[in-house]
Write a protein that holds these residues in place. Structure first.
Motif, PDB file in Angstrom:
ATOM      1  N   THR A 126      -1.189 -19.478  11.648  1.00 49.85           N
ATOM      2  CA  THR A 126      -0.004 -18.669  11.908  1.00 49.85           C
ATOM      3  C   THR A 126       0.956 -18.620  10.717  1.00 49.85           C
ATOM      4  N   LYS A 127       1.026 -19.673   9.928  1.00 45.45           N
ATOM      5  CA  LYS A 127       1.962 -19.711   8.804  1.00 45.45           C
ATOM      6  C   LYS A 127       1.444 -18.999   7.562  1.00 45.45           C
ATOM      7  N   PHE A 128       0.215 -18.519   7.619  1.00 44.78           N
ATOM      8  CA  PHE A 128      -0.348 -17.823   6.456  1.00 44.78           C
ATOM      9  C   PHE A 128       0.473 -16.593   6.088  1.00 44.78           C
ATOM     10  N   VAL A 129       1.199 -16.048   7.062  1.00 49.29           N
ATOM     11  CA  VAL A 129       2.042 -14.885   6.802  1.00 49.29           C
ATOM     12  C   VAL A 129       3.075 -15.183   5.715  1.00 49.29           C
ATOM     13  N   ASP A 130       3.421 -16.443   5.534  1.00 49.50           N
ATOM     14  CA  ASP A 130       4.420 -16.831   4.534  1.00 49.50           C
ATOM     15  C   ASP A 130       3.820 -17.089   3.160  1.00 49.50           C
ATOM     16  N   SER A 131       2.510 -16.957   3.033  1.00 52.77           N
ATOM     17  CA  SER A 131       1.861 -17.241   1.756  1.00 52.77           C
ATOM     18  C   SER A 131       2.252 -16.209   0.704  1.00 52.77           C
ATOM     19  N   ALA A 132       2.160 -16.612  -0.555  1.00 54.83           N
ATOM     20  CA  ALA A 132       2.540 -15.733  -1.660  1.00 54.83           C
ATOM     21  C   ALA A 132       1.666 -14.489  -1.712  1.00 54.83           C
ATOM     22  N   ILE A 133       0.383 -14.632  -1.378  1.00 55.74           N
ATOM     23  CA  ILE A 133      -0.533 -13.490  -1.473  1.00 55.74           C
ATOM     24  C   ILE A 133      -0.214 -12.453  -0.406  1.00 55.74           C
ATOM     25  N   VAL A 134       0.188 -12.874   0.782  1.00 63.61           N
ATOM     26  CA  VAL A 134       0.580 -11.923   1.826  1.00 63.61           C
ATOM     27  C   VAL A 134       1.876 -11.223   1.432  1.00 63.61           C
ATOM     28  N   GLN A 135       2.824 -11.973   0.900  1.00 59.40           N
ATOM     29  CA  GLN A 135       4.093 -11.380   0.491  1.00 59.40           C
ATOM     30  C   GLN A 135       3.903 -10.357  -0.632  1.00 59.40           C
ATOM     31  N   LYS A 136       3.019 -10.656  -1.558  1.00 58.02           N
ATOM     32  CA  LYS A 136       2.743  -9.715  -2.648  1.00 58.02           C
ATOM     33  C   LYS A 136       2.052  -8.466  -2.114  1.00 58.02           C
ATOM     34  N   MET A 137       1.148  -8.626  -1.162  1.00 55.41           N
ATOM     35  CA  MET A 137       0.485  -7.473  -0.559  1.00 55.41           C
ATOM     36  C   MET A 137       1.514  -6.582   0.143  1.00 55.41           C
ATOM     37  N   CYS A 138       2.452  -7.189   0.843  1.00 54.47           N
ATOM     38  CA  CYS A 138       3.509  -6.417   1.503  1.00 54.47           C
ATOM     39  C   CYS A 138       4.327  -5.636   0.478  1.00 54.47           C
ATOM     40  N   GLU A 139       4.644  -6.271  -0.618  1.00 56.92           N
ATOM     41  CA  GLU A 139       5.446  -5.636  -1.670  1.00 56.92           C
ATOM     42  C   GLU A 139       4.714  -4.458  -2.302  1.00 56.92           C
ATOM     43  N   VAL A 140       3.452  -4.658  -2.659  1.00 52.22           N
ATOM     44  CA  VAL A 140       2.683  -3.627  -3.348  1.00 52.22           C
ATOM     45  C   VAL A 140       2.414  -2.428  -2.447  1.00 52.22           C
ATOM     46  N   THR A 141       2.053  -2.676  -1.197  1.00 48.11           N
ATOM     47  CA  THR A 141       1.786  -1.549  -0.302  1.00 48.11           C
ATOM     48  C   THR A 141       3.056  -0.745  -0.043  1.00 48.11           C
ATOM     49  N   ARG A 142       4.176  -1.404   0.043  1.00 49.08           N
ATOM     50  CA  ARG A 142       5.445  -0.686   0.249  1.00 49.08           C
ATOM     51  C   ARG A 142       5.772   0.183  -0.962  1.00 49.08           C
ATOM     52  N   GLN A 143       5.626  -0.377  -2.150  1.00 51.65           N
ATOM     53  CA  GLN A 143       5.915   0.382  -3.361  1.00 51.65           C
ATOM     54  C   GLN A 143       4.967   1.569  -3.503  1.00 51.65           C
ATOM     55  N   SER A 144       3.719   1.366  -3.145  1.00 51.94           N
ATOM     56  CA  SER A 144       2.740   2.444  -3.254  1.00 51.94           C
ATOM     57  C   SER A 144       3.092   3.586  -2.301  1.00 51.94           C
ATOM     58  N   TYR A 145       3.517   3.239  -1.091  1.00 45.52           N
ATOM     59  CA  TYR A 145       3.939   4.266  -0.138  1.00 45.52           C
ATOM     60  C   TYR A 145       5.157   5.021  -0.663  1.00 45.52           C
ATOM     61  N   GLU A 146       6.108   4.302  -1.219  1.00 47.09           N
ATOM     62  CA  GLU A 146       7.334   4.925  -1.699  1.00 47.09           C
ATOM     63  C   GLU A 146       7.087   5.855  -2.890  1.00 47.09           C
ATOM     64  N   ARG A 147       5.984   5.663  -3.581  1.00 43.46           N
ATOM     65  CA  ARG A 147       5.637   6.542  -4.699  1.00 43.46           C
ATOM     66  C   ARG A 147       4.754   7.704  -4.249  1.00 43.46           C
ATOM     67  N   TYR A 148       4.573   7.856  -2.942  1.00 43.37           N
ATOM     68  CA  TYR A 148       3.775   8.946  -2.359  1.00 43.37           C
ATOM     69  C   TYR A 148       2.293   8.847  -2.725  1.00 43.37           C
ATOM     70  N   TRP A 149       1.829   7.624  -2.990  1.00 41.78           N
ATOM     71  CA  TRP A 149       0.411   7.425  -3.279  1.00 41.78           C
ATOM     72  C   TRP A 149      -0.393   7.209  -1.993  1.00 41.78           C
ATOM     73  N   ASP A 150       0.293   6.900  -0.905  1.00 42.69           N
ATOM     74  CA  ASP A 150      -0.421   6.513   0.320  1.00 42.69           C
ATOM     75  C   ASP A 150       0.289   7.071   1.545  1.00 42.69           C
ATOM     76  N   GLU A 151       0.132   8.366   1.737  1.00 42.14           N
ATOM     77  CA  GLU A 151       0.732   9.034   2.884  1.00 42.14           C
ATOM     78  C   GLU A 151       0.037   8.626   4.186  1.00 42.14           C
ATOM     79  N   ARG A 152       0.760   8.691   5.273  1.00 42.15           N
ATOM     80  CA  ARG A 152       0.230   8.385   6.596  1.00 42.15           C
ATOM     81  C   ARG A 152      -0.612   7.099   6.547  1.00 42.15           C
ATOM     82  N   ASN A 153      -1.904   7.171   6.932  1.00 41.16           N
ATOM     83  CA  ASN A 153      -2.760   5.985   6.878  1.00 41.16           C
ATOM     84  C   ASN A 153      -3.686   6.030   5.671  1.00 41.16           C
ATOM     85  N   GLY A 154      -3.318   6.810   4.658  1.00 45.60           N
ATOM     86  CA  GLY A 154      -4.133   6.896   3.447  1.00 45.60           C
ATOM     87  C   GLY A 154      -3.974   5.652   2.581  1.00 45.60           C
TER      88      GLY A 154
END
Length: 273
Positions: A2-30
């Motif tokens: 359950t605590k794996f959500v706090d790992s650095a790799i999960v946090q980095k994945m959250c950051e990168v996917t958010r930035q990618s969406y904000e740059r219009y690289w990943d619309e909807r579920n793309g």
């Protein structure tokens, strides 16, 4: 776990996917991302061997048996990953026979890995042969890269040279150029195999009229590779919007000088020097 959500790799994945969406690289579920998680990054989280459920891969991934991968889920929106990683991300381990992946964490609402996950794993296998530090495969839909595939010859030498000549950093970041496959139906083992075949030679492969598959040793490096390729394509789009008449560009001789200065080797036969 359950605590794996706090790992650095999960946090980095959250950051990168958010930035990618904000740059219009990943619309909807793309778009989709997978990263090989090291044993030491999993160690320390309780119950790290309990299998929640398993997923068939549809091909032989025994070359990476026992490896852990954090991956985005099928049908998931990048804009949501940051706020609900336990639903939209999953940590899986490749089974010993290489035929399935065992879910150890995530996808709490019954989700499963991206439909492109077999394609990711095929590319992971090939990139590991090139660089044992290979960890990331990133698929997205950069607007200007996709636009190039409608107006330009789908030829690796042509597209690589075009992108190199748009800005000096292109050659330094991807000196091998970019690979290209024919248009194919996504989510199939056929497109995965075709992409993986190119990944032995290129870190980034263009899917015509669809997007880009990129690889790297970290999420930051791979995201940066996409940034540079898309920036070069964007510059070309701006040049075209201004009439498309190029009065001066970076010459092949200057590109070779650039390569020599930064200690990189351009793809053989791509420069006329």
């Amino acid at each position: 776990m359950t605590k794996f959500v706090d790992s650095a790799i999960v946090q980095k994945m959250c950051e990168v996917t958010r930035q990618s969406y904000e740059r219009y690289w990943d619309e909807r579920n793309g778009g989709n991302v997978s990263v090989r998680v090291l044993d030491e990054e999993v160690a320390g989280y309780e119950d790290n061997t309990a299998v929640i459920r398993s997923f068939e891969l549809g091909f032989d991934a025994s070359a990476i048996a026992g490896y852990y991968y954090l991956t985005t889920g099928t049908g998931r929106y990048f804009r949501n990953v940051f706020n609900q990683p336990t639903l939209d991300l999953g940590l899986v381990r490749i089974s010993e026979d290489g035929r399935s992946a065992d879910l150890l964490w995530g996808f709490e609402d019954g989700g499963k890995p991206t439909s492109e996950f077999p394609s990711h794993l095929m590319s992971h296998i090939e990139r590991l042969k090139v660089n044992p530090d290979q960890r990331v495969v990133f698929h997205c839909h950069p607007t200007n890269v996709i636009a190039l595939t409608f107006t330009q010859e789908l030829d690796e030498r042509h597209l690589s040279r075009l992108l190199w000549k748009m800005q000096a950093e292109s050659l330094v970041v991807f000196p091998e150029g970019v690979g290209v496959i024919p248009y194919m139906t996504p989510g199939t083992t056929e497109i995965g195999a075709a992409t993986a075949a190119k990944m032995g030679e290129y870190q980034a492969v263009i899917w015509p009229h669809h997007g880009l598959f990129a690889s790297g040793v970290s999420l930051d490096e791979t995201y940066g590779l996409v940034e540079v390729i898309e920036k070069a394509a964007m510059i070309f789009s701006q040049v075209s919007a201004q009439g498309g008449v190029i009065k001066q560009d970076i010459t092949d001789h200057q590109l070779q000088e650039l390569a020599d200065a930064f200690g990189v080797t351009p793809h053989p036969g791509f420069l006329e020097v």
